[in-house]
Design an enzyme around this catalytic site. Sequence first.
Site, mmCIF file in Angstrom:
data_model
loop_
_atom_site.group_PDB
_atom_site.id
_atom_site.type_symbol
_atom_site.label_atom_id
_atom_site.label_comp_id
_atom_site.label_asym_id
_atom_site.label_seq_id
_atom_site.Cartn_x
_atom_site.Cartn_y
_atom_site.Cartn_z
ATOM 1 C CE LYS A 1 20.327 8.511 31.685
ATOM 2 N NZ LYS A 1 21.016 7.424 32.561
ATOM 3 C CD GLU B 1 25.687 3.114 29.571
ATOM 4 O OE1 GLU B 1 24.953 3.616 30.248
ATOM 5 O OE2 GLU B 1 26.914 3.578 29.089
ATOM 6 C CB SER C 1 14.464 11.566 35.015
ATOM 7 O OG SER C 1 13.561 10.682 34.406
#
Length: 393
Positions: free
Chosen positions: A96, A118, A379
């Site tokens: 991210k 969000e 991830s």
Amino acid sequence: MTLATQRGMRDPVAGGRFGSFGGRFVPESLIPACAALEEAFRDAWTDPGFRQQLDLFRAVHAGRPTALTPAWNLSAELGITLLLKREDLAHTGSHKINNVLGQALLARRMGKTRLIAETGAGQHGVAAATAAALFGLRATVYMGERDIERQALNVFRMNLLGADVVPVTTGSRTLKDATNEAMRQWVANVDDTHFCLGSVAGPHPYPWMVREFQRVIGDEARRQVAAELPAGVPDVVVACVGGGSNAAGTFAGFADTGARLIGVEAAGGAAMTDGTVGVVHGSRSLVLQNAEGQIAEAHSIAAGLDYPGIGPEHAHLGESGRAQYVTVTDDEVLTALKRLARTEGIICALESAHAVAWVMRAAGTDELPHGSTVLLTLSGRGDKDMAQLQVAS
């Protein structure tokens, strides 16, 4: 021109379309904001100075490039060659940060003073809070009440970084509802606020912009794999998919090769498998919905995949046949997470374990024959999931 090149990942056409998917379906009051963001991104992305600044922060703050780790033990057990792209080693613990550093720099370039975001699993919220602290911006993160309960550690991390975390108590109280609330707040505060969307979803230019900020994963992996494998590219590239940003970034590095692209969804939130065409959060894609067109609830043991839609470019990749999308169950995910931990000493996030679960299931079958070479993007790391895993184990 090869079939892979013909079906590769290109920039969207006018209006932000990937084939029949994408677009900009937002209230009239947000049209100027989306248009201004597109203009600002196009200007920044063609500015060598912006790209150099982003590369610098990715290197010295986020720790890029991330490693490519051969999973020697699991490879031997499965009869394949498995290479792990280690986004779990990036600062804040997931991919991210790649997108958020880009958007935060862009927000500052646009004169914005506040980020709103969000989050589901909390990793995007932590990354947004991190970038806000780094660049002197205020941050507000919207998070479903249910996700706050199962991701308490990440809530504390966001607060520690100075962000305000706002519980969302409507609907299913998960990522979909947090996104709804963040978009509502963007409408009301667009002059000084940038909506730092965390996935390749939402209205144009977000699906394209986020993919471009995340393509560093695939570009790095392409170079690393070329040095590792005699063939230069793997037979299969696999990543988990909710909205789909880590998969989009990974696939972007290999879409013009002959590698098979596999996106792995949660069985309870599989928009590619079970969805129909609809509009969610400002773009046309495949969506879980009932006969009346109302958005249905998704379910996944992984909060980051608890989403009823999928990014429009993924919908296009699936429709065109360039990528394949499969599902795994919660039980398969838990088994995969434990097996990776016990064979390789790597505790990945529940989201990432979806990709591991498919590889474990497919290895030795026609889907993934013995001797196959596989690149899998991890991830994120599993720290955030420890309390949940203690209950589930």
